[in-house]
Motif scaffolding. Sequence first.
Motif, PDB file in Angstrom:
ATOM      1  N   LEU A   8       0.832  -1.206   0.000  1.00 36.87           N
ATOM      2  CA  LEU A   8       0.000   0.000   0.000  1.00 36.87           C
ATOM      3  C   LEU A   8       0.865   1.254   0.000  1.00 36.87           C
ATOM      4  CD1 LEU A   8      -2.674   1.507   0.220  1.00 36.87           C
ATOM      5  CD2 LEU A   8      -2.612   1.133   2.699  1.00 36.87           C
ATOM      6  N   LEU A   9       1.880   1.272   0.843  1.00 36.34           N
ATOM      7  CA  LEU A   9       2.766   2.438   0.897  1.00 36.34           C
ATOM      8  C   LEU A   9       3.484   2.651  -0.438  1.00 36.34           C
ATOM      9  CD1 LEU A   9       4.291   1.977   4.463  1.00 36.34           C
ATOM     10  CD2 LEU A   9       2.810   3.844   3.711  1.00 36.34           C
ATOM     11  N   ARG A  10       3.883   1.560  -1.054  1.00 38.34           N
ATOM     12  CA  ARG A  10       4.556   1.673  -2.348  1.00 38.34           C
ATOM     13  C   ARG A  10       3.610   2.200  -3.422  1.00 38.34           C
ATOM     14  NH1 ARG A  10       7.966  -4.060  -2.195  1.00 38.34           N
ATOM     15  NH2 ARG A  10       9.654  -3.294  -0.837  1.00 38.34           N
ATOM     16  N   LEU A  11       2.358   1.746  -3.389  1.00 39.03           N
ATOM     17  CA  LEU A  11       1.376   2.250  -4.352  1.00 39.03           C
ATOM     18  C   LEU A  11       1.105   3.731  -4.131  1.00 39.03           C
ATOM     19  CD1 LEU A  11      -0.732   1.898  -6.584  1.00 39.03           C
ATOM     20  CD2 LEU A  11      -2.357   1.195  -4.817  1.00 39.03           C
ATOM     21  N   LEU A  12       0.979   4.153  -2.871  1.00 37.46           N
ATOM     22  CA  LEU A  12       0.744   5.562  -2.572  1.00 37.46           C
ATOM     23  C   LEU A  12       1.884   6.427  -3.122  1.00 37.46           C
ATOM     24  CD1 LEU A  12      -0.596   5.317   1.102  1.00 37.46           C
ATOM     25  CD2 LEU A  12      -1.896   5.954  -0.935  1.00 37.46           C
ATOM     26  N   GLN A  13       3.113   5.939  -3.011  1.00 36.44           N
ATOM     27  CA  GLN A  13       4.241   6.705  -3.543  1.00 36.44           C
ATOM     28  C   GLN A  13       4.211   6.729  -5.065  1.00 36.44           C
ATOM     29  OE1 GLN A  13       8.035   5.579  -1.954  1.00 36.44           O
ATOM     30  NE2 GLN A  13       9.195   6.919  -3.326  1.00 36.44           N
ATOM     31  N   LEU A  14       3.878   5.578  -5.674  1.00 34.91           N
ATOM     32  CA  LEU A  14       3.855   5.490  -7.134  1.00 34.91           C
ATOM     33  C   LEU A  14       2.763   6.352  -7.745  1.00 34.91           C
ATOM     34  CD1 LEU A  14       5.089   4.102  -9.619  1.00 34.91           C
ATOM     35  CD2 LEU A  14       3.506   2.196  -9.236  1.00 34.91           C
ATOM     36  N   ALA A  15       1.621   6.471  -7.051  1.00 31.88           N
ATOM     37  CA  ALA A  15       0.487   7.242  -7.576  1.00 31.88           C
ATOM     38  C   ALA A  15       0.462   8.678  -7.066  1.00 31.88           C
ATOM     39  CB  ALA A  15      -0.823   6.552  -7.197  1.00 31.88           C
ATOM     40  N   SER A  16       1.464   9.066  -6.293  1.00 34.00           N
ATOM     41  CA  SER A  16       1.485  10.395  -5.688  1.00 34.00           C
ATOM     42  C   SER A  16       1.698  11.497  -6.727  1.00 34.00           C
ATOM     43  CB  SER A  16       2.600  10.473  -4.645  1.00 34.00           C
ATOM     44  OG  SER A  16       2.801  11.805  -4.207  1.00 34.00           O
ATOM     45  N   PRO A  17       1.020  12.651  -6.559  1.00 31.59           N
ATOM     46  CA  PRO A  17       1.271  13.783  -7.462  1.00 31.59           C
ATOM     47  C   PRO A  17       2.674  14.351  -7.319  1.00 31.59           C
ATOM     48  CG  PRO A  17      -0.178  14.430  -5.651  1.00 31.59           C
ATOM     49  CD  PRO A  17      -0.045  12.943  -5.580  1.00 31.59           C
ATOM     50  N   SER A  18       3.379  13.964  -6.249  1.00 32.36           N
ATOM     51  CA  SER A  18       4.755  14.443  -6.077  1.00 32.36           C
ATOM     52  C   SER A  18       5.766  13.583  -6.837  1.00 32.36           C
ATOM     53  CB  SER A  18       5.137  14.461  -4.587  1.00 32.36           C
ATOM     54  OG  SER A  18       5.229  13.141  -4.066  1.00 32.36           O
ATOM     55  N   LEU A  19       5.312  12.505  -7.467  1.00 24.24           N
ATOM     56  CA  LEU A  19       6.217  11.686  -8.265  1.00 24.24           C
ATOM     57  C   LEU A  19       6.789  12.562  -9.389  1.00 24.24           C
ATOM     58  CD1 LEU A  19       6.963   8.573  -8.244  1.00 24.24           C
ATOM     59  CD2 LEU A  19       5.443   8.387 -10.218  1.00 24.24           C
ATOM     60  N   PRO A  20       8.103  12.631  -9.524  1.00 25.96           N
ATOM     61  CA  PRO A  20       8.708  13.602 -10.466  1.00 25.96           C
ATOM     62  C   PRO A  20       8.676  13.133 -11.920  1.00 25.96           C
ATOM     63  CG  PRO A  20      10.422  12.379  -9.350  1.00 25.96           C
ATOM     64  CD  PRO A  20       9.128  11.927  -8.729  1.00 25.96           C
ATOM     65  N   ILE A  21       7.465  13.049 -12.487  1.00 25.21           N
ATOM     66  CA  ILE A  21       7.345  12.661 -13.897  1.00 25.21           C
ATOM     67  C   ILE A  21       6.606  13.730 -14.707  1.00 25.21           C
ATOM     68  CG2 ILE A  21       7.467  10.201 -13.383  1.00 25.21           C
ATOM     69  CD1 ILE A  21       4.434  10.073 -13.771  1.00 25.21           C
ATOM     70  N   GLY A  22       6.234  14.834 -14.062  1.00 26.68           N
ATOM     71  CA  GLY A  22       5.650  15.960 -14.785  1.00 26.68           C
ATOM     72  C   GLY A  22       4.157  15.886 -15.018  1.00 26.68           C
ATOM     73  N   ALA A  23       3.430  15.037 -14.271  1.00 29.17           N
ATOM     74  CA  ALA A  23       1.995  14.883 -14.499  1.00 29.17           C
ATOM     75  C   ALA A  23       1.242  16.200 -14.320  1.00 29.17           C
ATOM     76  CB  ALA A  23       1.424  13.827 -13.554  1.00 29.17           C
ATOM     77  N   TYR A  24       1.699  17.043 -13.415  1.00 24.80           N
ATOM     78  CA  TYR A  24       1.001  18.296 -13.110  1.00 24.80           C
ATOM     79  C   TYR A  24       1.014  19.279 -14.288  1.00 24.80           C
ATOM     80  CZ  TYR A  24       5.604  20.420 -12.623  1.00 24.80           C
ATOM     81  OH  TYR A  24       6.873  20.881 -12.872  1.00 24.80           O
ATOM     82  N   THR A  25       1.855  19.036 -15.265  1.00 29.85           N
ATOM     83  CA  THR A  25       1.934  19.965 -16.410  1.00 29.85           C
ATOM     84  C   THR A  25       0.925  19.642 -17.510  1.00 29.85           C
ATOM     85  OG1 THR A  25       3.625  18.675 -17.589  1.00 29.85           O
ATOM     86  CG2 THR A  25       4.405  20.289 -15.980  1.00 29.85           C
ATOM     87  N   TYR A  26       0.127  18.581 -17.322  1.00 29.70           N
ATOM     88  CA  TYR A  26      -0.836  18.159 -18.337  1.00 29.70           C
ATOM     89  C   TYR A  26      -2.264  18.210 -17.796  1.00 29.70           C
ATOM     90  CZ  TYR A  26       3.368  16.265 -20.533  1.00 29.70           C
ATOM     91  OH  TYR A  26       4.619  16.124 -21.091  1.00 29.70           O
ATOM     92  N   SER A  27      -3.215  18.526 -18.667  1.00 25.01           N
ATOM     93  CA  SER A  27      -4.624  18.503 -18.282  1.00 25.01           C
ATOM     94  C   SER A  27      -5.417  17.471 -19.076  1.00 25.01           C
ATOM     95  CB  SER A  27      -5.267  19.883 -18.477  1.00 25.01           C
ATOM     96  OG  SER A  27      -5.546  20.128 -19.841  1.00 25.01           O
TER      97      SER A  27
END
Length: 225
Positions: A6-25
Amino acid sequence: MHSTALLRLLQLASPSLPIGAYTYSQGLEAAIEAGMIKDEGSARACITELLSVAADFEAPVLWRLLKAFSARDGAAVTRWTECFAAARDTAEFRAETIQMGYSLGKLVIELKIADDSLLNILSSQPEIPLPTAFACAAEALAVPHEAALLGLLFSMIENQVLACVKSVPLGQVSGQRLLLSLHPALEAAASHAQRLEDDELCNWAPGLSLLSMQHEVQYSRIYRS
């Protein structure tokens, strides 16, 4: 699910994961510009529709990639990777998944979480879209497949809700209420994705494709898709 997974999934799905998801809509910014999204209700309707599109293609492709990485089946990984990349029908959508997939794949390598068999399969792909990198990371972290599928779908709609909070704009409470209201649709989408046969997969979404193409030439924009 075990607490470690569960903890690993929370990290993988976190918006803080540095893959740039926040730059897309994922097309929402164009829908907002066109007046299709103007309040919480219209945002819910639009995101629910986008989720149904993902349930018919992106989610079942991820499901197959999870199974393929688990079986260390490189040929199946390549098949579904190429299928997904080919199905991105606008320049923005293709650039989005390849950029995020590349970033997550690089993170998997730098964190040293995957064994050699997973890394060899991942590195053999000419291009790495996001579902491929996510499936590899989930398998490396021993996240159950059902949970990984829900995790990617949740991170996708969370990002869309945040785009609405910033750009409609919606208030923070409205955004959280919207996110909560989408949980049943998320569960239904994940369940639907697991039941589809190969010949039932479909990415037919002309309205979304048009929004993406309009966004590519939109004069004023914040997001990259």
